[in-house]
Scaffold this active site. Structure first.
Site, PDB file in Angstrom:
ATOM      1  N   GLN A  14      -4.021  -5.062   7.011  1.00 18.72           N
ATOM      2  CA  GLN A  14      -4.998  -6.062   6.561  1.00 18.72           C
ATOM      3  C   GLN A  14      -4.820  -7.397   7.284  1.00 18.72           C
ATOM      4  OE1 GLN A  14      -7.509  -5.294   4.750  1.00 18.72           O
ATOM      5  NE2 GLN A  14      -6.820  -3.320   3.987  1.00 18.72           N
TER       6      GLN A  14
ATOM      7  N   ASP B  92       3.537  -4.383   7.649  1.00 24.39           N
ATOM      8  CA  ASP B  92       2.322  -3.585   7.569  1.00 24.39           C
ATOM      9  C   ASP B  92       1.158  -4.541   7.807  1.00 24.39           C
ATOM     10  OD1 ASP B  92      -0.004  -2.384   6.816  1.00 24.39           O
ATOM     11  OD2 ASP B  92       0.725  -1.626   4.898  1.00 24.39           O
TER      12      ASP B  92
ATOM     13  N   LYS C 284      -9.803  -0.985  10.981  1.00 26.48           N
ATOM     14  CA  LYS C 284      -9.910  -2.156  10.101  1.00 26.48           C
ATOM     15  C   LYS C 284     -10.256  -3.410  10.908  1.00 26.48           C
ATOM     16  CE  LYS C 284      -6.973  -0.324   6.580  1.00 26.48           C
ATOM     17  NZ  LYS C 284      -7.753   0.254   5.491  1.00 26.48           N
TER      18      LYS C 284
ATOM     19  N   CYS D  96      -4.890   2.586  -3.489  1.00 28.68           N
ATOM     20  CA  CYS D  96      -3.639   3.125  -2.909  1.00 28.68           C
ATOM     21  C   CYS D  96      -2.481   2.160  -3.143  1.00 28.68           C
ATOM     22  CB  CYS D  96      -3.778   3.417  -1.418  1.00 28.68           C
ATOM     23  SG  CYS D  96      -5.052   4.601  -1.063  1.00 28.68           S
TER      24      CYS D  96
ATOM     25  N   HIS E 115       0.870  -1.179   0.000  1.00 29.62           N
ATOM     26  CA  HIS E 115       0.000   0.000   0.000  1.00 29.62           C
ATOM     27  C   HIS E 115       0.912   1.236   0.000  1.00 29.62           C
ATOM     28  CE1 HIS E 115      -2.789   2.914   1.870  1.00 29.62           C
ATOM     29  NE2 HIS E 115      -3.777   2.115   1.520  1.00 29.62           N
TER      30      HIS E 115
HETATM   31  N1  7TS Z   1      -1.583  -0.683   4.617  1.00 30.94           N
HETATM   32  C1  7TS Z   1      -2.519  -1.450   4.061  1.00 30.94           C
HETATM   33  C2  7TS Z   1      -2.158  -2.842   3.604  1.00 30.94           C
HETATM   34  C3  7TS Z   1      -3.821  -0.957   3.928  1.00 30.94           C
HETATM   35  O1  7TS Z   1      -4.749  -1.735   3.371  1.00 30.94           O
HETATM   36  C4  7TS Z   1      -4.124   0.352   4.370  1.00 30.94           C
HETATM   37  C5  7TS Z   1      -5.476   0.971   4.167  1.00 30.94           C
HETATM   38  C6  7TS Z   1      -3.101   1.095   4.985  1.00 30.94           C
HETATM   39  C7  7TS Z   1      -1.843   0.552   5.078  1.00 30.94           C
HETATM   40  C8  7TS Z   1      -3.344   2.455   5.526  1.00 30.94           C
HETATM   41  O2  7TS Z   1      -4.157   2.397   6.651  1.00 30.94           O
HETATM   42  P1  7TS Z   1      -4.673   3.734   7.336  1.00 30.94           P
HETATM   43  O3  7TS Z   1      -5.648   3.259   8.362  1.00 30.94           O
HETATM   44  O4  7TS Z   1      -3.488   4.409   7.924  1.00 30.94           O
HETATM   45  O5  7TS Z   1      -5.321   4.534   6.247  1.00 30.94           O
HETATM   46  N2  7TS Z   1      -6.184   0.432   3.082  1.00 30.94           N
HETATM   47  C9  7TS Z   1      -7.291   0.942   2.497  1.00 30.94           C
HETATM   48  C10 7TS Z   1      -7.904   0.304   1.429  1.00 30.94           C
HETATM   49  O6  7TS Z   1      -7.534  -0.753   0.965  1.00 30.94           O
HETATM   50  N3  7TS Z   1      -8.971   1.030   1.053  1.00 30.94           N
HETATM   51  O7  7TS Z   1      -9.046   2.112   1.824  1.00 30.94           O
HETATM   52  C11 7TS Z   1      -7.999   2.070   2.731  1.00 30.94           C
END
Ligand code: 7TS
Length: 401
Positions: free
Chosen positions: A198, A195, A221, A359, A118
């Site tokens: 997910q 990371d 999440k 992303c 991501h």
């Molecule tokens: N890493 C992964 C693998 C992610 O899926 C996401 C967010 C992030 C980092 C960032 O997380 P945040 O909470 O700091 O924003 N993924 C997604 C997505 O797949 N659709 O919207 C956000």
């Protein structure tokens, strides 16, 4: 299932006249009543700033927040509460590490990330390399969405100082062998950041067993609130890394010319944190553990299998990442149809999916597409909902192709 779904009143909504089918869980999950109740309870009964008041409410709020840290520590199998840093989410957690790690990078050093990362775990490392002169190296993914560990070994033999990769890609949905990849990276002297944005809601995470140096995730999440996330780090690394932000809460002593910093975890928690969100993270973790990871994995694997099977029968539909360990996320395109149009048709049927580059633009380019449609599953999704997804995509194919 009835017991689970009734904890999520939002799932009873109708969208465009149809019962909602919420399949955008990889973006954010819905929140159980216990989480929204905790937010309200905090503001109605406890609200106060933490770590700084002698008065009763401040002490209540401080204990509530710190209990959450203890809960997270146990949830992840960390040894000490000082290893749990509260951040705004995964993005801030990775930035915190990448920013500080720049101090240890110089020209000629290497950082290895993956093409499946991501942007949150790609751009911070790319920028740290650009600013320090280190080489930014990228691990590709195979056709089926898995990593070739032999190639990974060859990349490691070039001696990167840091290796950063996703526990589960938000597009490909494949659970990567974190323990094995970490051991391989450590054997070559690299530090490892996982990371877990997910991973955290779908697999039990035991950082002591995985042995990674850092593990990052976002509460939203895993059925928790937005605005709070976690950075787990090994103590030696957290001691070594410089503070990320400066201000209140993170200092020990401020003099006119110099400042000494607070002990862990506060060194990395400048300013007033997301207190209500921290408080409400606890019932989110209770929810997941109440369902149980074994049940959750079995359920999500079954939904994924149904989706792969049903969607796989649609002519001209291409699925990305079908390798071993594929669960929870199904990304696809219909030949001849724009992903966004498929998303709009599904929305008209009340089905919420994600469309776009997710992303993960480097991965989209690697796959040779501009974007795709993604359905992602959570504890409250049902087989009937997957059937509605498949029927919806069939309808989209009839209309668009
Ligand atoms: N890493 C992964 C693998 C992610 O899926 C996401 C967010 C992030 C980092 C960032 O997380 P945040 O909470 O700091 O924003 N993924 C997604 C997505 O797949 N659709 O919207 C956000």
């Amino acid at each position: 299932m009835h017991d689970i779904r009734r904890q999520f009143p939002l799932l009873d909504r109708k969208i465009n006249g149809n019962p909602l089918v919420y399949l955008d869980n990889a973006a954010t999950t819905q929140k159980p009543r216990a989480v929204t109740d905790a937010m309200l309870d905090y503001y109605r009964n406890i609200n106060s700033n933490i770590h700084r008041g002698v008065h009763h409410l401040s002490q209540l709020a401080t204990s509530a927040f710190e209990e959450s840290r203890q809960r997270v520590m146990k949830f992840m199998g960390a040894a000490q509460h000082e290893q749990i840093i509260f951040t705004r989410g995964t993005t801030e957690a990775v930035n915190l590490v990448a920013n500080g790690f720049r101090d240890f990078l110089k020209k000629g050093d290497r950082v290895l990330v993956t093409i499946a990362d991501h942007h949150s775990n790609f751009v911070p490392w790319q920028q740290a390399c650009l600013r320090s002169g280190a080489t930014f190296d990228i691990m590709p993914v195979e056709e089926d969405g898995t990593f070739d560990l032999e190639l990974f070994g060859r990349k490691l033999s070039q001696g990167p100082k840091m290796v950063a990769f996703p526990h589960i890609s938000n597009v490909l949905g494949i659970e990567n062998p974190v323990k094995e990849m970490t051991a391989m990276a450590h054997a070559c002297g690299a530090a490892v950041l996982v990371d877990g944005a997910q991973g955290i809601a779908h697999c039990p995470v035991d950082v002591a067993d995985l042995d990674c140096d850092f593990y990052c995730w976002s509460a939203h999440k895993i059925y928790g609130p937005t605005g709070i996330g976690v950075l787990y780090g090994k103590r030696e690394w957290l001691e070594k890394l410089p503070p990320y932000q400066f201000g209140g809460e993170m200092i020990e002593e401020v003099e006119l010319e110099r400042t000494t910093f607070a002990a862990l975890p506060f060194k990395f928690e400048a300013g007033t944190p997301a207190i209500a969100e921290g408080f409400a993270l606890k019932p989110a973790l209770d929810f997941v553990q109440g369902v149980g990871f074994d049940n959750l994995r079995e359920h999500e694997s079954e939904l994924t299998r149904m989706a792969l099977d049903g969607l796989g029968r649609i002519k001209g539909l291409r699925i990305y990442g079908k390798g071993e360990g594929h669960s929870g996320v199904v990304s696809f395109n219909l030949d001849g149809a724009y992903h966004y149009d498929v998303g709009v048709i599904l929305d008209q049927l009340g089905i919420a999916v994600r469309t776009g580059h997710h992303c993960a633009q480097p991965l989209m380019k690697h796959l040779g597409v501009q974007g795709c449609v993604r359905a992602s599953f959570a504890a409250y999704n049902t087989g009937e909902e997957v059937e509605r997804l498949v029927a919806g995509v069939k309808k989209a194919a009839e209309m668009l192709v």
